[in-house]
Design an enzyme around this catalytic site. Sequence first.
Site, mmCIF file in Angstrom:
data_model
loop_
_atom_site.group_PDB
_atom_site.id
_atom_site.type_symbol
_atom_site.label_atom_id
_atom_site.label_comp_id
_atom_site.label_asym_id
_atom_site.label_seq_id
_atom_site.Cartn_x
_atom_site.Cartn_y
_atom_site.Cartn_z
ATOM 1 N N THR A 134 33.299 52.303 55.230
ATOM 2 C CA THR A 134 33.296 53.545 54.254
ATOM 3 C C THR A 134 33.318 54.944 55.324
ATOM 4 O OG1 THR A 134 31.677 52.868 52.544
ATOM 5 C CG2 THR A 134 31.848 55.043 52.720
ATOM 6 N N ARG A 171 28.216 50.303 45.877
ATOM 7 C CA ARG A 171 29.109 49.108 45.609
ATOM 8 C C ARG A 171 28.566 48.115 44.603
ATOM 9 N NH1 ARG A 171 29.998 47.617 51.919
ATOM 10 N NH2 ARG A 171 31.514 45.917 50.885
ATOM 11 N N ILE A 227 26.117 55.116 56.550
ATOM 12 C CA ILE A 227 27.054 54.733 55.680
ATOM 13 C C ILE A 227 27.900 53.352 56.236
ATOM 14 C CG2 ILE A 227 27.423 57.074 54.648
ATOM 15 C CD1 ILE A 227 29.918 57.182 55.953
ATOM 16 N N ASP A 228 28.442 52.543 55.227
ATOM 17 C CA ASP A 228 29.054 51.566 55.517
ATOM 18 C C ASP A 228 30.204 51.336 56.507
ATOM 19 O OD1 ASP A 228 27.202 50.080 54.151
ATOM 20 O OD2 ASP A 228 28.504 49.801 52.256
ATOM 21 N N LYS A 229 30.218 50.342 57.284
ATOM 22 C CA LYS A 229 31.512 50.429 58.243
ATOM 23 C C LYS A 229 32.704 50.690 57.793
ATOM 24 C CE LYS A 229 34.225 47.210 61.022
ATOM 25 N NZ LYS A 229 34.320 45.687 61.399
#
Length: 327
Positions: free
Chosen positions: A150, A248, A146-148
């Site tokens: 998030t 996103r 998962i994104d930084k």
Amino acid sequence: MRETNFQIDQQFELRIDETNCNQRIDRVLSSHPLISSRTRAATLIEKKLVLLNGKPIKASQKTSVGERFIVCIPKIENEESLEPYNIDLEIQYEDKDLLVVNKPAGLVVHPAHGHYKETLVNALLHHTHDLSMGFSENRPGIVHRIDKETSGLLVVAKNNFAHEFLAQQFQERTIHRKYWAIVYGHIREDQGRIESFIARHPQDRKKFSSRVSAGKIAITNFKKIQESPRGFSLLELKLETGRTHQIRVHLADKGFPIVADNLYGALRRTKLVESLSLQKIILSLSRIALHAKELGFIHPQTREKLFFSSAIPKDLRLLMDELGFHE
């Protein structure tokens, strides 16, 4: 000619005859003892380490008699070259095969350009020495990301068997994953499905876009949980695919950017917020308003169905309270 930056450990030629013709190349590769799984075969193909006539191929390509594929096996970087990082991790579950961690926002999942230390991988190495390796490049144990910016749940593999078993569930889209997001605007439908191609943005290489004619298929299901009269919505997102920035991109391109997701146009919406107290809360966020709330999968050894849920972090709860949203 091979266009990669990987160090090659060994290389071999795969010849196609009557016994392995008219099959997907990833399936043929998976039976080779140096590869031994379809997931690893797909990884090699994705990294352009399988060539036919000097050119990369697709995993879905069918084989023909007489073809000769050049297969390069990358050198597996030793996890000992990674520095352990001593931070407290919120481990929701752990056994000899896997662990489930609740990642905080701001923590990068694995080392990459610009982030070589103090990642989740480094923290995991401080927590345990039992992590899968596979064909990873500084990604021991990492099955998905998962994104930084998030927060939320991730499953981590502690051995290669568990890694392959879990990766197969992701590939077959049987993993249960739900996110919560606070977005700008009111979506007309109570629920829906967004399906599109996703690829790199043609002008901005840091971004991705669904307004493209080709790329990887991405599917996001959404359900409206609550609306605020101040012009915000709380959404539940269920993924069928796991593309980079998928949620996103889908929400931004639909006209409902995630709060604080300035990469995808949220800042200009924030500047239009009339309430100064609400605007201050949004601008104080050091992450986007997206949380990986639920995760479910089949355990690789016991075959038990496991389900995990993560509470909304304190910084997002403050925003939810201001908007009148409830968990």
